[in-house]
Each structure stands twice: as C-alpha cells, then as structure tokens.
Design an enzyme around this catalytic site. Structure first.
Site, PDB file in Angstrom:
ATOM      1  N   ARG A 179      27.954  38.525  42.711  1.00 52.29           N
ATOM      2  CA  ARG A 179      28.734  37.781  43.737  1.00 52.29           C
ATOM      3  C   ARG A 179      28.890  36.293  43.486  1.00 52.29           C
ATOM      4  O   ARG A 179      29.167  35.531  44.429  1.00 52.29           O
ATOM      5  CB  ARG A 179      28.083  37.952  45.118  1.00 52.29           C
ATOM      6  CG  ARG A 179      27.724  39.378  45.505  1.00 52.29           C
ATOM      7  CD  ARG A 179      28.923  40.261  45.621  1.00 52.29           C
ATOM      8  NE  ARG A 179      28.584  41.575  46.167  1.00 52.29           N
ATOM      9  CZ  ARG A 179      29.312  42.652  45.973  1.00 52.29           C
ATOM     10  NH1 ARG A 179      30.429  42.603  45.236  1.00 52.29           N
ATOM     11  NH2 ARG A 179      28.959  43.792  46.494  1.00 52.29           N
TER      12      ARG A 179
ATOM     13  N   ASP B  44      25.304  49.841  39.587  1.00 48.34           N
ATOM     14  CA  ASP B  44      26.351  49.390  40.507  1.00 48.34           C
ATOM     15  C   ASP B  44      25.731  48.651  41.707  1.00 48.34           C
ATOM     16  O   ASP B  44      26.180  48.799  42.845  1.00 48.34           O
ATOM     17  CB  ASP B  44      27.230  50.558  40.979  1.00 48.34           C
ATOM     18  CG  ASP B  44      28.553  50.070  41.575  1.00 48.34           C
ATOM     19  OD1 ASP B  44      28.837  48.857  41.514  1.00 48.34           O
ATOM     20  OD2 ASP B  44      29.305  50.914  42.096  1.00 48.34           O
TER      21      ASP B  44
HETATM   22  O1  DOR Z   1      30.631  50.572  46.517  1.00 51.74           O
HETATM   23  C1  DOR Z   1      31.165  49.723  45.798  1.00 51.74           C
HETATM   24  N1  DOR Z   1      30.915  48.412  45.954  1.00 51.74           N
HETATM   25  N2  DOR Z   1      32.012  50.123  44.857  1.00 51.74           N
HETATM   26  C2  DOR Z   1      32.757  49.241  44.165  1.00 51.74           C
HETATM   27  O2  DOR Z   1      33.491  49.641  43.301  1.00 51.74           O
HETATM   28  C3  DOR Z   1      32.682  47.805  44.475  1.00 51.74           C
HETATM   29  C4  DOR Z   1      31.366  47.467  44.994  1.00 51.74           C
HETATM   30  C5  DOR Z   1      31.311  46.075  45.576  1.00 51.74           C
HETATM   31  O3  DOR Z   1      31.793  45.144  44.934  1.00 51.74           O
HETATM   32  O4  DOR Z   1      30.738  45.917  46.651  1.00 51.74           O
HETATM   33 ZN    ZN Z   2      33.354  50.622  41.262  1.00 47.96          ZN
HETATM   34 ZN    ZN Z   3      30.795  48.255  40.883  1.00 47.52          ZN
END
Ligand code: DOR
Ligand code: ZN
Ligand code: ZN
Length: 426
Positions: free
Chosen positions: A66, A307
């Site tokens: 972020r 992720d």
């Molecule tokens: O769940 C998700 N959050 N999938 C994504 O592709 C983006 C990510 C986010 O940036 O929060």
């Molecule tokens: Zn994603």
């Molecule tokens: Zn992602």
C-alpha cells in the site's frame, strides 16, 4: 567478529537436497560450517534449535504493501515486519498503489524505501497498463530497467484480450512475464461470495466461479499461441486447476500460485457475516480446496503466494457490497503449509520448495540455500508450536483475517536476512 551457532535444528533445504539434523555456524553473516556436531564456544551466540526446522527463508511474489498512497493500511516498514515474522525475506509488492506503479520513479521509490527499512528484500512489480486502466501499455522496458521484477494489473484483470496478448509478447521478449488477476468482470459483477449454497442461504450477492475460469482459459490459450509466459495469480477453483493441467500438457508456458487462504478456508467463513471473509477471488468450496491442495502437491500449481492484502478496520466494517476485498497472509502461510504436511498432501521438502525455492526461481532470484559460503538467509521455525492469531501476534498494520482469535500450529522463531537476525520470537 559476529558469530552465531545454530544447534540441534533439523535442516531442510530443497536446493542441496538436505533433510538432516545439522549444526550451522555463521561468521560475520556468512555460513562457514555445516556439520553434525559443532561445539559451542564463548564468542558464538548460541541458538538452540531443538525441535525446530531450519530452512532457507521464504519468498512471496505477491503482497500489497500500500505504499505509496494508502499507508494507513500498511507501509513498507510494517509490511516488512509482517514478512520477517512470517519467515519471509523477499517480497514482491503489487502495483495497485496510489498512484499505481507505472513509472520508473515509482519503481525506484519502492526499492529504495525497502532498502532503507532493511528488514527484507522488497521488490516491486510494475503495472501492465498505465494507471492499471487496461487501455495503454506501460513502458515495460524502462520499468524493468528501473527494477520491476514482473508486470501485473493485479486488483484488476486485463480485460482486453488484445492488450493482454501484446503485453505477454512484450514482457516475454524482455525476459520477464505478466501475471494476471483472472476475473471476467461481466461475470463477477457485484458478486461478493462464491456462488453456491452459502451465498444462496445467506442472501449474499453470488460471484460465479466461471468469472475466474474463463479468464484462466483465455490466458492459457494466449500463452499457448504466443509461446510467451503467463503467471496465474491466486488460483482458487477446481476448473482453473484442470485448465492449467491442460495448458501445461500442451506445452504452454504457464505458472500458477495459490494463497494460504484459498488452501485453508471455505465460503463457510461468511456464516458470521463478517467482511473479513471477503476476498478476490472469493473463498470457495471444500471440493475446490481439495483440488488446490493436490495441484500444489503435484506441481500443477507451482508455489504459494500470500496475496497479503491489508485493509483498515473501519473499511472492513462497511456493508459487504462496499467493503474492499482482501485479507492479510504473510504470517499464516507457514502454519497452513505445515497443516498440509501433517495431513500428508506433501512432505516438508515440498513445503519449503513452494514457500522458498520455486517462487525465487520464478522471479529470477537465486533461491536462498543453506550452504557454506552463502550469506545466511534462514528461517528457523517450530513446526509443532501453537499460537493464537490476535491483535498482538499480527505484525501487520491491519488485522483483517477470518483467522482472528483462532489457533495455528507452526511458529517462526528466527529469521535471518543478509546474515543478520531480522526477527526473533520473544
Ligand atoms: O482480495 C484482493 N485484494 N484481491 C485483489 O486482487 C486485490 C487485493 C487488494 O489490493 O486489496
Ligand atoms: Zn488479485
Ligand atoms: Zn493481489
């Protein structure tokens, strides 16, 4: 001289094919001796690794830190803290920041800030399209020269198939690759939870699995026809797995990652209506989980990526349609992977391979290895120690995970990066 002796640990290193109880001597950051019994001596800091596994540290090619723009959710410092607490010493940050990482100066910003923090290797992925808007390709060659390790519009798919095809060719010709967040937005629409019994019984807007499946199929076909690589982010459905089996069998240059949450949690997490269960792609069914686990065991899915997607508490309190998708993951990958080892899906060597060796290879990084002459890049963990996921144990700035207040087994005790201890469990 700075000397550390790690004693009585069980060393697991896929790079050297080691699975053995060994002592490790680290002098001024470098591994100088690996032997069955190294005698402790006064000038050496002794780490007693009895009951612990000593492995190369982990590599996560998919995190959201972020920074720049939304540092109230996470920043490169707090993200790095979470990474090393999870046993990771290399992470690749997604470009869905504000602004998006679509310019060389922004790529350099992430690298420099990561180096300034100095806890782990923080590398950026660059956007495929300018502003991640899906219209115009970024200057991929310049972004790669600035230090981008691959290209993705993650958070969004590349909807236009022509643009995806050209992006694959361009990134591939640079010796890099594109990674896709596979989602057909016309199918996912305003869906929130996986389409099925749970979404129906709870009255949550359904998100059909085909939204992922058709894009995975498209990308596989483009990879097959162009001969260029594509990496599929966060595979979550059984059909997507079957499609990747097919594409790999035909010789397509396709690789795939799976997240800890898709390996461990189902759409039943919605039963308490908390938006901590909201993630994209959504949590699926037991049948999908089973397919993902076997795919990871067999190599159809190449490795784990977390992720790690932090969001602030007030954002996750919004109504399910409005709350942002995503959950944190850096500290849960190891315990969830160890759960699969305990359940006999694969052995501990494969576990380390999917957390460290394979993701490192994918981004062209020399995989960390416990070998004489190497700088120590080591994670020491107790595979049977239980811990509770809570506000205190979570090192990330955000605490958004359905695992809150639950117990996990497998705890990181020490993480070494560039020869130094960057995390110690106290
Ligand atoms: O769940 C998700 N959050 N999938 C994504 O592709 C983006 C990510 C986010 O940036 O929060
Ligand atoms: Zn994603
Ligand atoms: Zn992602």
């Amino acid at each position: 001289m700075d000397i550390v002796l790690i004693k009585n640990g069980f060393v697991v290193d896929p790079m050297t094919n080691t699975k053995k109880k060994l002592d490790i001597l680290i002098e001024n950051g470098k591994i100088t001796k690996i032997e069955e019994n190294i005698k402790p001596f006064p000038s050496a800091k002794l780490i007693d690794a009895t009951d612990c596994i000593v492995s190369p540290s982990f590599v996560d090619i998919h995190v959201h830190f972020r920074d720049p723009g939304q540092t109230y959710k996470e920043d490169i410092y707090t993200g790095s803290l979470a990474a090393v607490a999870g046993g990771y010493t290399t992470v690749v940050c997604m470009p869905n920041t504000q602004p998006a990482l679509d310019e060389p100066s922004l790529i350099r910003y992430v690298i420099e800030k990561g180096e300034e923090v100095g806890l782990c290797r923080v590398l950026p992925a660059a956007a495929i399209t300018k502003g991640r808007k899906g219209k115009e390709l970024t200057e991929m060659a310049l972004l790669k020269d600035a230090g981008a390790v691959y290209f993705t519009d993650d958070g969004s798919p590349v909807e236009n198939s022509h643009i995806m095809r050209v992006a694959m060719e361009y990134a591939g010709s640079l010796g890099s690759f594109v990674a896709d967040h596979c989602e057909d937005l016309n199918l996912s629409k305003d869906g929130v939870a996986n389409e099925g019994e749970i979404s129906a019984s709870l009255g949550l807007p359904p998100l059909p699995p085909e939204a992922e499946d058709v894009m995975v199929a498209r990308d596989c076909i483009l990879a097959l026809n162009t001969g260029m690589p594509v990496h599929i982010c966060h595979v979550s459905t059984k059909t997507a797995v079957e499609t990747i089996v097919w594409a790999k069998a035909l010789g397509a240059h396709v690789t795939a990652e799976v997240t800890p949450h898709h390996l461990y949690l189902t759409d039943e997490e919605w039963l308490d209506f908390s938006c901590n269960a909201k993630v994209s792609p959504p949590l699926r069914t037991h049948e999908d989980i089973e397919a993902l686990r076997w795919a990871l065991a067999s190599g159809i899915i190449d490795f784990i990526a977390t992720d790690h997607a932090p969001h602030a508490h007030h954002e996750k309190l919004l109504e399910h349609q409005h709350c942002p998708p995503g959950m944190i993951g850096l500290q849960f990958a190891l315990p969830i992977t160890l759960e699969l080892v305990r359940k006999d899906y694969f052995d501990i060597k494969r576990a380390i391979e999917v957390l460290s060796t394979k993701p490192a290879e994918k981004i062209g990084l020399k995989p960390p290895s416990i070998s004489v002459g190497e700088e120590a890049e080591i994670t020491i963990f107790n595979p049977s120690e239980e811990w509770e996921v809570n506000e205190e144990s979570i090192k990330s700035k955000s605490k958004n995970t359905p695992l809150l207040n639950r117990k996990l087994i497998g705890k990181v005790k020490y993480t070494f990066y560039k020869g130094k201890i960057v995390y110690e469990d106290k």
